[in-house]
Design a protein around this motif. Structure first.
Motif, PDB file in Angstrom:
ATOM      1  N   HIS A  76       0.830  -1.209   0.000  1.00 55.85           N
ATOM      2  CA  HIS A  76       0.000   0.000   0.000  1.00 55.85           C
ATOM      3  C   HIS A  76       0.867   1.263   0.000  1.00 55.85           C
ATOM      4  O   HIS A  76       0.591   2.224  -0.725  1.00 55.85           O
ATOM      5  CB  HIS A  76      -0.920   0.010   1.221  1.00 55.85           C
ATOM      6  CG  HIS A  76      -2.050  -0.974   1.125  1.00 55.85           C
ATOM      7  ND1 HIS A  76      -3.048  -0.856   0.204  1.00 55.85           N
ATOM      8  CD2 HIS A  76      -2.310  -2.109   1.829  1.00 55.85           C
ATOM      9  CE1 HIS A  76      -3.903  -1.862   0.349  1.00 55.85           C
ATOM     10  NE2 HIS A  76      -3.470  -2.656   1.324  1.00 55.85           N
ATOM     11  N   SER A 220      -8.213   0.661  -4.964  1.00 58.56           N
ATOM     12  CA  SER A 220      -8.416  -0.537  -4.155  1.00 58.56           C
ATOM     13  C   SER A 220      -7.120  -0.866  -3.422  1.00 58.56           C
ATOM     14  O   SER A 220      -6.973  -1.916  -2.835  1.00 58.56           O
ATOM     15  CB  SER A 220      -8.849  -1.700  -5.038  1.00 58.56           C
ATOM     16  OG  SER A 220      -7.920  -1.825  -6.097  1.00 58.56           O
ATOM     17  N   GLU A 221      -6.179   0.013  -3.497  1.00 62.38           N
ATOM     18  CA  GLU A 221      -4.936  -0.110  -2.735  1.00 62.38           C
ATOM     19  C   GLU A 221      -4.304   1.280  -2.556  1.00 62.38           C
ATOM     20  O   GLU A 221      -4.676   2.219  -3.252  1.00 62.38           O
ATOM     21  CB  GLU A 221      -3.970  -1.082  -3.413  1.00 62.38           C
ATOM     22  CG  GLU A 221      -3.795  -0.840  -4.882  1.00 62.38           C
ATOM     23  CD  GLU A 221      -3.082  -1.978  -5.602  1.00 62.38           C
ATOM     24  OE1 GLU A 221      -2.628  -2.936  -4.951  1.00 62.38           O
ATOM     25  OE2 GLU A 221      -2.977  -1.886  -6.828  1.00 62.38           O
ATOM     26  N   TYR A 225      -6.644   4.552   0.295  1.00 64.43           N
ATOM     27  CA  TYR A 225      -7.641   3.482   0.324  1.00 64.43           C
ATOM     28  C   TYR A 225      -7.730   2.911   1.738  1.00 64.43           C
ATOM     29  O   TYR A 225      -8.828   2.684   2.253  1.00 64.43           O
ATOM     30  CB  TYR A 225      -7.250   2.389  -0.679  1.00 64.43           C
ATOM     31  CG  TYR A 225      -7.954   1.084  -0.448  1.00 64.43           C
ATOM     32  CD1 TYR A 225      -9.298   0.916  -0.821  1.00 64.43           C
ATOM     33  CD2 TYR A 225      -7.299   0.020   0.175  1.00 64.43           C
ATOM     34  CE1 TYR A 225      -9.943  -0.286  -0.583  1.00 64.43           C
ATOM     35  CE2 TYR A 225      -7.944  -1.176   0.420  1.00 64.43           C
ATOM     36  CZ  TYR A 225      -9.261  -1.328   0.048  1.00 64.43           C
ATOM     37  OH  TYR A 225      -9.914  -2.509   0.302  1.00 64.43           O
ATOM     38  N   LEU A 226      -6.562   2.689   2.388  1.00 61.23           N
ATOM     39  CA  LEU A 226      -6.558   2.141   3.754  1.00 61.23           C
ATOM     40  C   LEU A 226      -7.331   3.042   4.711  1.00 61.23           C
ATOM     41  O   LEU A 226      -8.043   2.558   5.582  1.00 61.23           O
ATOM     42  CB  LEU A 226      -5.115   1.992   4.263  1.00 61.23           C
ATOM     43  CG  LEU A 226      -4.307   0.802   3.771  1.00 61.23           C
ATOM     44  CD1 LEU A 226      -3.002   0.698   4.562  1.00 61.23           C
ATOM     45  CD2 LEU A 226      -5.091  -0.498   3.889  1.00 61.23           C
ATOM     46  N   TYR A 229     -11.055   2.646   3.819  1.00 59.19           N
ATOM     47  CA  TYR A 229     -11.484   1.300   4.201  1.00 59.19           C
ATOM     48  C   TYR A 229     -11.533   1.181   5.719  1.00 59.19           C
ATOM     49  O   TYR A 229     -12.518   0.712   6.287  1.00 59.19           O
ATOM     50  CB  TYR A 229     -10.515   0.269   3.596  1.00 59.19           C
ATOM     51  CG  TYR A 229     -10.756  -1.130   4.077  1.00 59.19           C
ATOM     52  CD1 TYR A 229     -11.868  -1.866   3.619  1.00 59.19           C
ATOM     53  CD2 TYR A 229      -9.896  -1.728   5.011  1.00 59.19           C
ATOM     54  CE1 TYR A 229     -12.085  -3.154   4.082  1.00 59.19           C
ATOM     55  CE2 TYR A 229     -10.117  -3.010   5.473  1.00 59.19           C
ATOM     56  CZ  TYR A 229     -11.215  -3.723   5.014  1.00 59.19           C
ATOM     57  OH  TYR A 229     -11.446  -4.987   5.485  1.00 59.19           O
ATOM     58  N   GLN A 232     -14.467   2.886   7.248  1.00 58.83           N
ATOM     59  CA  GLN A 232     -15.747   2.222   6.968  1.00 58.83           C
ATOM     60  C   GLN A 232     -15.966   1.001   7.859  1.00 58.83           C
ATOM     61  O   GLN A 232     -17.094   0.711   8.245  1.00 58.83           O
ATOM     62  CB  GLN A 232     -15.815   1.835   5.485  1.00 58.83           C
ATOM     63  CG  GLN A 232     -16.149   3.035   4.595  1.00 58.83           C
ATOM     64  CD  GLN A 232     -15.906   2.751   3.130  1.00 58.83           C
ATOM     65  OE1 GLN A 232     -15.333   1.723   2.775  1.00 58.83           O
ATOM     66  NE2 GLN A 232     -16.328   3.662   2.280  1.00 58.83           N
TER      67      GLN A 232
END
Lengths: 270, 250
Positions: A76, A220-221, A225-226, A229, A232
């Motif tokens: 990442h 998605s990376e 994104y982390l 994500y 969430q």
């Protein structure tokens, strides 16, 4: 002779004081962070803060170690690093090329200036959803987002820098028989190199901001994104750890540009 | 064959939104080969405009400027030396050759020779900031001479120097120009400099500019610029030019 000795010891005293000041500043910089982290950890353990929402330094380190072992974190971080560097280089390249074009064609500059000013002040995060629709959820969107956040500022700042070049230096090139191209390559570009470096200093951080915004929407990376994500699924350790990594990346980028600045600007000291 | 430089009935005005500023009004003069002409006049009278017109940086609105000779290259020295700090002294000296794509062996050799002759060889690879004011002017002159121009235009080339350096550098630079057998036109606001360095002096009026005095300057042979200042001739020339400047006419 006695007077000379006095001067020496005064000089030594001055240097000692300077060193002491520097040590003191560094100490308080580190101590401040350790103190805040300590309070944060303590607040979590004593139940003053809900660690589910606010996480805590130890939990963040544990998360870091866990993700490092699974190699996810390196991937990442590398993705974000790569996207930032590509965006940054393209931003500086495109920005410099446009600034040169505007310098070369004064009328074009006059026509474009208001548009660049508007585009520069526009919050670029507002463009991200559009970019997502236009370019899709891929690295292209993220890189364009990284470029768009600073490119107009780069153009405006460099163009202003180009216009500030001493007209007498330009006249010198003309008296030596040079045209606009010679003026650009022999005077304008070399003499605005310090401005380019300061523009780079500001924009390496901005590229990272643009890339993270792009990653929020289209990735998605990557660290962006982390963050999304993690928020969430309420893995706040992951969110804060990613933010801390972004801070470290920013520091590394800045230091890299400073090294570049030192090596280049040494040649420019008048 | 006519004069080396023929500046004939030239008029020129600057145009801005605020209006037109006439700079030269029907100005004519000629310069013979090998002459060192000093041009003096009140501030803003268009002295530098004349140089820019001769160099082709400006185009006359009326009249014509012609330069005769086989090699009619023109070299221009500005008020400041404008040596670029990002280039070594040598690289600064060959800037014109680079721009005109004339970095031939012969031209580069001439630059090397001038660096040796005028004491700059030890500083060949130094940065300009390491040079004294005088050496900087020499480097700027070599940069101009590298293109082997037949005529040199000097626009107050010593005005950025302090008085003491200026006296030494002025005579030094003029010596080099004479050594290289160049024709020169020097604009200055320093009367003493104009008289001691030039072989002829042109005095200009206020705007719109006309030539109000044109005289040859002669001193006993072999005097340095500094020694010339102590002569009777110098006092006379100075007095005459001063009166012309003050009265606005000869």
């Amino acid at each position: 002779m006695a007077k000379h000795k006095d001067t020496c010891s005064n000089q030594e005293r001055y240097i000692r004081k300077q060193k002491k000041d520097r040590r003191m500043i560094n100490f308080w910089r580190v101590a401040g962070v350790i103190f805040l982290l300590g309070i944060w950890e303590l607040a979590g353990r004593m139940g003053w803060l809900d660690t589910f929402i606010f996480s805590g330094p130890v939990k963040i380190v544990q998360c870091f170690c866990r993700m490092l072992r699974s190699q996810d974190l390196l991937r990442h971080t590398w993705i974000t690093l790569k996207e930032t560097l590509i965006s940054f280089l393209l931003m500086i390249g495109i920005g410099t090329a446009f600034a040169m074009l505007l310098w070369r064609f004064e009328r074009l500059a006059k026509i474009c200036e208001p548009y660049f000013v508007v585009l520069n002040s526009l919050p670029k995060s507002a463009l991200a959803p559009l970019l997502l629709v236009w370019l899709g959820a891929n690295m292209r969107t993220i890189i364009v987002s990284g470029i768009s956040i600073g490119v107009f500022g780069v153009i405006l700042n460099l163009h202003t820098g180009f216009l500030k070049v001493d007209p007498e230096q330009i006249k010198l090139i003309e008296t030596l028989g040079g045209g606009r191209r010679a003026v650009l390559s022999k005077v304008v570009l070399p003499s605005t190199l310090p401005i380019l470096i300061s523009v780079m200093k500001v924009n390496i951080g901005l590229s990272l901001v643009g890339v993270v915004i792009g990653e929020f929407f289209a990735a998605s990376e990557g660290l962006g994104y982390l963050i999304i994500y993690g928020s969430q699924v309420f893995k706040l350790d992951m969110v804060v750890m990613s933010i801390a990594l972004l801070c470290i990346l920013t520091i590394l980028f800045y230091q890299a540009i400073q090294l570049l600045e030192k090596s280049i600007l040494n040649r420019f000291t008048l | 064959m006519g004069a080396f430089l023929d500046f004939s009935n030239v008029s020129f005005a600057y145009h801005t939104k605020a209006g037109e500023t006439p700079a030269l009004n029907n100005v004519s003069f000629q310069v013979e080969e090998g002459e060192f002409v000093s041009v003096v006049g009140p501030s803003g009278c268009g002295k530098s405009t004349i140089l820019s017109l001769i160099a082709g940086l400006l185009v006359p609105e009326e009249g014509s400027i012609s330069i005769n000779g086989e090699n009619t290259g023109i070299g221009y020295m500005l008020q400041k030396d404008h040596l670029f700090e990002w280039r070594s002294v040598y690289k600064n000296c060959i800037l014109g050759l680079e721009i005109r794509k004339q970095k031939t062996e012969e031209n580069l050799m001439r630059v090397e020779n001038m660096l040796i002759q005028y004491g700059l060889m030890p500083f060949r690879n130094a940065r300009p900031s390491e040079l004294s004011g005088g050496l900087r002017q020499r480097a700027a002159l070599i940069r101009t001479l590298a293109l082997n121009p037949q005529m040199l235009l000097l626009d107050e080339p010593f005005s950025a120097l302090d008085y003491q350096t200026r006296l030494a550098v002025g005579s030094d630079i003029c010596e080099i120009i004479r050594n290289e057998h160049k024709t020169a036109l020097m604009v200055t606001h320093d009367l003493s400099e104009a008289i001691t360095l030039g072989s002829r002096i042109l005095v200009l009026s206020k705007r719109p500019t006309r030539i109000i005095y044109d005289a040859r300057i002669q001193f006993p042979e072999g005097l340095s610029a500094l020694q010339k200042r102590n002569t009777k001739e110098f006092q006379d020339y100075f007095q005459t030019v001063w009166e012309v400047l003050n009265n606005g006419k000869a």
